[in-house]
Design an enzyme around this catalytic site. Structure first.
Site, PDB file in Angstrom:
ATOM      1  N   ASP A  61       0.824  -1.210   0.000  1.00  0.00           N
ATOM      2  CA  ASP A  61       0.000   0.000   0.000  1.00  0.00           C
ATOM      3  C   ASP A  61       0.861   1.266   0.000  1.00  0.00           C
ATOM      4  OD1 ASP A  61      -2.328  -1.407  -0.114  1.00  0.00           O
ATOM      5  OD2 ASP A  61      -2.808  -1.221   2.012  1.00  0.00           O
ATOM      6  N   GLY A  62       2.046   1.204   0.619  1.00  0.00           N
ATOM      7  CA  GLY A  62       2.929   2.355   0.615  1.00  0.00           C
ATOM      8  C   GLY A  62       3.384   2.733  -0.785  1.00  0.00           C
ATOM      9  N   ALA A 201      -4.710  10.748  21.480  1.00  0.00           N
ATOM     10  CA  ALA A 201      -4.337  10.979  22.887  1.00  0.00           C
ATOM     11  C   ALA A 201      -4.759  12.353  23.375  1.00  0.00           C
ATOM     12  CB  ALA A 201      -2.836  10.779  23.082  1.00  0.00           C
TER      13      ALA A 201
END
EC number: 2.7.1.23
Length: 279
Positions: A61-62, A201
Protein backbone atom coordinates in the site's frame (compact mmCIF):
# COMPACT_ATOMS: atom_id res chain seq x y z
CA UNK A 1 -25.42 4.03 -2.05
CA UNK A 2 -24.71 0.59 -3.52
CA UNK A 3 -21.36 -0.77 -4.65
CA UNK A 4 -22.49 -0.19 -8.24
CA UNK A 5 -22.50 3.57 -7.65
CA UNK A 6 -18.70 3.37 -7.30
CA UNK A 7 -18.24 1.79 -10.71
CA UNK A 8 -17.90 3.01 -14.26
CA UNK A 9 -18.69 -0.32 -15.85
CA UNK A 10 -17.67 -2.26 -18.93
CA UNK A 11 -14.73 -0.29 -20.26
CA UNK A 12 -13.82 -1.98 -23.58
CA UNK A 13 -10.69 -4.13 -23.82
CA UNK A 14 -7.82 -2.26 -25.44
CA UNK A 15 -8.81 1.12 -23.96
CA UNK A 16 -5.56 1.29 -22.00
CA UNK A 17 -2.83 2.40 -24.42
CA UNK A 18 -0.09 3.88 -22.21
CA UNK A 19 1.23 2.71 -18.84
CA UNK A 20 3.74 3.51 -16.11
CA UNK A 21 5.05 1.40 -13.25
CA UNK A 22 5.86 2.36 -9.67
CA UNK A 23 7.68 -0.34 -7.72
CA UNK A 24 9.25 -0.95 -4.35
CA UNK A 25 13.04 -1.09 -4.18
CA UNK A 26 13.48 -4.78 -3.44
CA UNK A 27 14.58 -7.75 -5.61
CA UNK A 28 11.11 -9.28 -6.07
CA UNK A 29 9.43 -6.00 -7.00
CA UNK A 30 12.28 -5.15 -9.38
CA UNK A 31 11.91 -8.51 -11.12
CA UNK A 32 8.13 -8.13 -11.42
CA UNK A 33 8.67 -4.65 -12.83
CA UNK A 34 10.93 -6.09 -15.53
CA UNK A 35 8.45 -8.87 -16.37
CA UNK A 36 5.43 -6.57 -16.64
CA UNK A 37 7.37 -3.93 -18.59
CA UNK A 38 8.65 -6.47 -21.13
CA UNK A 39 5.30 -8.23 -21.55
CA UNK A 40 3.22 -5.08 -22.00
CA UNK A 41 5.69 -3.55 -24.44
CA UNK A 42 5.65 -6.82 -26.39
CA UNK A 43 1.85 -6.38 -26.59
CA UNK A 44 2.38 -2.95 -28.18
CA UNK A 45 1.50 -0.90 -25.12
CA UNK A 46 3.49 2.31 -24.72
CA UNK A 47 5.50 3.04 -21.59
CA UNK A 48 4.82 6.69 -20.73
CA UNK A 49 5.63 8.07 -17.28
CA UNK A 50 4.22 11.50 -18.13
CA UNK A 51 0.72 10.69 -19.43
CA UNK A 52 -0.15 7.09 -18.53
CA UNK A 53 -3.64 5.68 -18.86
CA UNK A 54 -2.72 3.07 -16.24
CA UNK A 55 -0.23 3.15 -13.35
CA UNK A 56 0.79 -0.27 -12.07
CA UNK A 57 1.98 -0.29 -8.46
CA UNK A 58 4.23 -3.18 -7.38
CA UNK A 59 4.93 -3.59 -3.67
CA UNK A 60 2.44 -2.72 -0.95
CA UNK A 61 0.00 0.00 0.00
CA UNK A 62 2.93 2.35 0.61
CA UNK A 63 4.01 1.99 -3.00
CA UNK A 64 0.48 2.77 -4.16
CA UNK A 65 0.41 5.88 -1.96
CA UNK A 66 3.63 7.03 -3.59
CA UNK A 67 2.14 6.41 -7.04
CA UNK A 68 -0.99 8.35 -6.11
CA UNK A 69 0.98 11.41 -5.03
CA UNK A 70 3.08 11.22 -8.19
CA UNK A 71 -0.03 11.41 -10.38
CA UNK A 72 -2.48 13.61 -8.42
CA UNK A 73 -2.49 15.97 -11.41
CA UNK A 74 -3.92 13.18 -13.64
CA UNK A 75 -6.67 11.67 -11.50
CA UNK A 76 -9.31 12.31 -14.18
CA UNK A 77 -7.37 10.44 -16.84
CA UNK A 78 -5.19 7.87 -15.05
CA UNK A 79 -6.31 4.65 -13.35
CA UNK A 80 -4.32 2.54 -10.89
CA UNK A 81 -3.88 -1.18 -10.30
CA UNK A 82 -1.80 -2.80 -7.58
CA UNK A 83 0.33 -5.94 -7.31
CA UNK A 84 1.23 -6.84 -3.72
CA UNK A 85 4.51 -8.60 -2.97
CA UNK A 86 3.97 -9.13 0.76
CA UNK A 87 0.84 -9.06 2.89
CA UNK A 88 -2.51 -8.44 1.20
CA UNK A 89 -3.10 -4.72 0.77
CA UNK A 90 -6.28 -2.69 0.48
CA UNK A 91 -5.15 -1.17 -2.81
CA UNK A 92 -3.66 -4.26 -4.47
CA UNK A 93 -5.86 -6.78 -6.30
CA UNK A 94 -3.11 -9.02 -7.67
CA UNK A 95 -0.36 -11.18 -6.18
CA UNK A 96 3.20 -11.62 -7.39
CA UNK A 97 2.26 -15.00 -8.86
CA UNK A 98 -0.47 -13.52 -11.07
CA UNK A 99 1.61 -11.22 -13.28
CA UNK A 100 0.90 -13.13 -16.50
CA UNK A 101 -2.83 -13.12 -15.73
CA UNK A 102 -2.77 -9.39 -15.00
CA UNK A 103 -1.00 -8.61 -18.28
CA UNK A 104 -3.57 -10.64 -20.23
CA UNK A 105 -6.38 -8.81 -18.41
CA UNK A 106 -4.90 -5.38 -19.18
CA UNK A 107 -4.57 -6.25 -22.85
CA UNK A 108 -7.69 -8.27 -23.58
CA UNK A 109 -10.33 -7.97 -20.87
CA UNK A 110 -13.16 -5.53 -20.32
CA UNK A 111 -12.89 -3.85 -16.93
CA UNK A 112 -14.55 -1.49 -14.48
CA UNK A 113 -13.26 1.78 -13.11
CA UNK A 114 -13.83 2.00 -9.36
CA UNK A 115 -13.76 5.46 -7.80
CA UNK A 116 -12.83 6.10 -4.16
CA UNK A 117 -13.28 9.38 -2.21
CA UNK A 118 -10.25 11.49 -1.27
CA UNK A 119 -9.53 13.97 1.52
CA UNK A 120 -8.96 17.62 0.65
CA UNK A 121 -6.78 19.69 2.99
CA UNK A 122 -6.69 23.46 2.69
CA UNK A 123 -3.95 25.19 4.70
CA UNK A 124 -4.60 28.92 5.10
CA UNK A 125 -1.95 31.31 6.41
CA UNK A 126 -2.14 34.52 8.44
CA UNK A 127 -0.10 36.40 5.83
CA UNK A 128 -1.01 36.85 2.19
CA UNK A 129 0.69 33.59 1.24
CA UNK A 130 -1.41 31.55 -1.16
CA UNK A 131 -3.20 28.66 0.63
CA UNK A 132 -1.89 25.14 0.13
CA UNK A 133 -4.36 22.67 -1.37
CA UNK A 134 -3.44 19.05 -0.62
CA UNK A 135 -4.99 15.65 -1.30
CA UNK A 136 -4.76 12.50 0.82
CA UNK A 137 -5.66 8.96 -0.15
CA UNK A 138 -5.48 7.57 3.38
CA UNK A 139 -5.27 10.32 5.99
CA UNK A 140 -3.82 13.56 7.24
CA UNK A 141 -2.61 13.95 10.81
CA UNK A 142 -2.27 17.35 12.50
CA UNK A 143 0.30 17.83 15.27
CA UNK A 144 1.98 20.79 16.86
CA UNK A 145 5.50 21.42 15.61
CA UNK A 146 6.70 22.10 19.15
CA UNK A 147 4.72 19.98 21.65
CA UNK A 148 1.10 19.32 22.52
CA UNK A 149 -1.45 20.33 19.92
CA UNK A 150 -3.76 23.05 21.26
CA UNK A 151 -6.49 24.00 18.79
CA UNK A 152 -10.16 24.69 18.34
CA UNK A 153 -12.15 22.32 16.14
CA UNK A 154 -14.99 23.83 14.11
CA UNK A 155 -17.63 22.07 12.01
CA UNK A 156 -19.20 24.15 9.23
CA UNK A 157 -17.62 27.25 10.77
CA UNK A 158 -19.13 26.72 14.23
CA UNK A 159 -16.92 25.83 17.19
CA UNK A 160 -17.38 22.22 18.20
CA UNK A 161 -14.67 21.65 20.80
CA UNK A 162 -11.30 22.77 22.16
CA UNK A 163 -8.66 20.09 21.69
CA UNK A 164 -5.49 19.48 23.64
CA UNK A 165 -3.45 16.35 23.03
CA UNK A 166 -1.00 14.68 20.70
CA UNK A 167 -2.94 15.37 17.52
CA UNK A 168 -5.90 14.84 15.21
CA UNK A 169 -6.33 12.37 12.38
CA UNK A 170 -8.58 12.99 9.38
CA UNK A 171 -9.11 9.94 7.17
CA UNK A 172 -10.88 8.85 4.00
CA UNK A 173 -13.18 5.79 3.93
CA UNK A 174 -10.40 3.59 2.51
CA UNK A 175 -7.95 5.20 4.94
CA UNK A 176 -10.27 4.24 7.79
CA UNK A 177 -8.58 0.81 7.70
CA UNK A 178 -5.10 2.32 8.21
CA UNK A 179 -3.88 4.60 11.04
CA UNK A 180 -7.47 5.51 11.89
CA UNK A 181 -8.20 1.91 12.86
CA UNK A 182 -5.28 1.97 15.27
CA UNK A 183 -6.93 4.98 16.92
CA UNK A 184 -10.16 2.94 17.40
CA UNK A 185 -11.90 4.76 14.56
CA UNK A 186 -14.76 3.24 12.60
CA UNK A 187 -14.30 1.34 9.34
CA UNK A 188 -16.22 3.16 6.61
CA UNK A 189 -17.29 1.72 3.25
CA UNK A 190 -15.82 3.74 0.34
CA UNK A 191 -19.27 4.15 -1.23
CA UNK A 192 -19.92 6.77 1.50
CA UNK A 193 -18.30 10.08 0.46
CA UNK A 194 -17.18 11.20 3.91
CA UNK A 195 -14.24 12.02 6.14
CA UNK A 196 -13.56 10.79 9.66
CA UNK A 197 -11.98 12.69 12.55
CA UNK A 198 -10.30 10.70 15.32
CA UNK A 199 -8.36 12.01 18.29
CA UNK A 200 -4.76 11.15 19.09
CA UNK A 201 -4.34 10.98 22.89
CA UNK A 202 -6.57 13.88 23.91
CA UNK A 203 -6.34 15.53 27.33
CA UNK A 204 -9.64 16.38 28.99
CA UNK A 205 -10.05 18.86 31.84
CA UNK A 206 -12.26 21.85 32.72
CA UNK A 207 -10.69 23.98 29.98
CA UNK A 208 -10.31 21.46 27.19
CA UNK A 209 -13.17 19.03 26.70
CA UNK A 210 -13.57 16.76 23.66
CA UNK A 211 -16.34 14.43 22.57
CA UNK A 212 -13.91 11.51 22.72
CA UNK A 213 -15.52 9.56 19.87
CA UNK A 214 -14.72 9.42 16.16
CA UNK A 215 -16.76 11.81 14.02
CA UNK A 216 -17.88 10.88 10.50
CA UNK A 217 -18.70 13.96 8.44
CA UNK A 218 -20.70 13.82 5.20
CA UNK A 219 -19.64 15.31 1.91
CA UNK A 220 -21.35 18.67 2.47
CA UNK A 221 -19.73 19.27 5.89
CA UNK A 222 -16.27 20.75 6.38
CA UNK A 223 -14.12 20.74 9.50
CA UNK A 224 -11.68 23.48 10.48
CA UNK A 225 -8.75 23.32 12.89
CA UNK A 226 -7.87 26.75 14.33
CA UNK A 227 -4.69 27.44 16.36
CA UNK A 228 -5.12 28.73 19.90
CA UNK A 229 -1.53 29.90 20.40
CA UNK A 230 1.20 28.14 18.43
CA UNK A 231 0.72 28.60 14.67
CA UNK A 232 3.26 25.98 13.54
CA UNK A 233 1.80 22.61 12.64
CA UNK A 234 3.26 19.36 11.37
CA UNK A 235 0.96 17.87 8.74
CA UNK A 236 1.51 14.28 7.65
CA UNK A 237 -0.39 13.68 4.41
CA UNK A 238 -0.24 9.92 3.88
CA UNK A 239 3.54 9.26 3.92
CA UNK A 240 4.55 12.91 3.35
CA UNK A 241 5.32 15.12 6.36
CA UNK A 242 5.94 18.88 6.44
CA UNK A 243 5.94 21.73 8.98
CA UNK A 244 3.61 24.63 8.10
CA UNK A 245 4.35 27.98 9.76
CA UNK A 246 2.06 30.94 10.50
CA UNK A 247 -1.12 28.91 10.01
CA UNK A 248 -4.47 30.69 10.30
CA UNK A 249 -6.64 27.62 9.84
CA UNK A 250 -6.65 24.16 8.28
CA UNK A 251 -9.82 23.02 6.54
CA UNK A 252 -10.76 19.41 5.80
CA UNK A 253 -13.48 18.00 3.57
CA UNK A 254 -14.31 15.43 0.92
CA UNK A 255 -12.32 16.32 -2.19
CA UNK A 256 -13.95 16.97 -5.54
CA UNK A 257 -11.32 14.69 -7.07
CA UNK A 258 -11.46 10.90 -6.78
CA UNK A 259 -8.94 8.15 -7.36
CA UNK A 260 -9.83 5.53 -9.98
CA UNK A 261 -8.79 1.89 -9.90
CA UNK A 262 -8.93 -0.47 -12.87
CA UNK A 263 -10.85 -3.48 -11.56
CA UNK A 264 -10.52 -6.57 -13.76
CA UNK A 265 -12.25 -8.87 -11.25
CA UNK A 266 -14.47 -8.33 -8.20
CA UNK A 267 -12.83 -7.77 -4.83
CA UNK A 268 -15.46 -6.33 -2.42
CA UNK A 269 -14.36 -3.97 0.36
CA UNK A 270 -15.65 -6.09 3.23
CA UNK A 271 -13.81 -9.12 1.84
CA UNK A 272 -10.63 -7.04 1.95
CA UNK A 273 -11.38 -6.13 5.57
CA UNK A 274 -12.02 -9.74 6.49
CA UNK A 275 -8.91 -11.06 4.74
CA UNK A 276 -6.68 -8.33 6.22
CA UNK A 277 -7.83 -8.36 9.84
CA UNK A 278 -9.62 -11.66 10.45
CA UNK A 279 -8.06 -14.08 7.96
Amino acid sequence: MSDSALHIRNIPAGSLKKFAIEYKDDPLSSELHRQILDQLKAKQMIYDENEPDLVISIGGDGTLLHAFHTYTHRLNTTAFVGVHTGHLGFYADWTSGEVDELVEAIIGKRFDLVEYPLLHIGVHYSSNVKPDDLLALNECTVRSASGLLVADVLIKGEKFESFRGDGLCFSTPTGSTAYNKGLSGALVHPSLPSIQLTEIASINNRVFRTVGSPLILPQHHHCQVMPVADRAFTLSVDHLSRVHEDVKKIEFGVAEEKIRFARFRPFPFWRRVRDSFIG
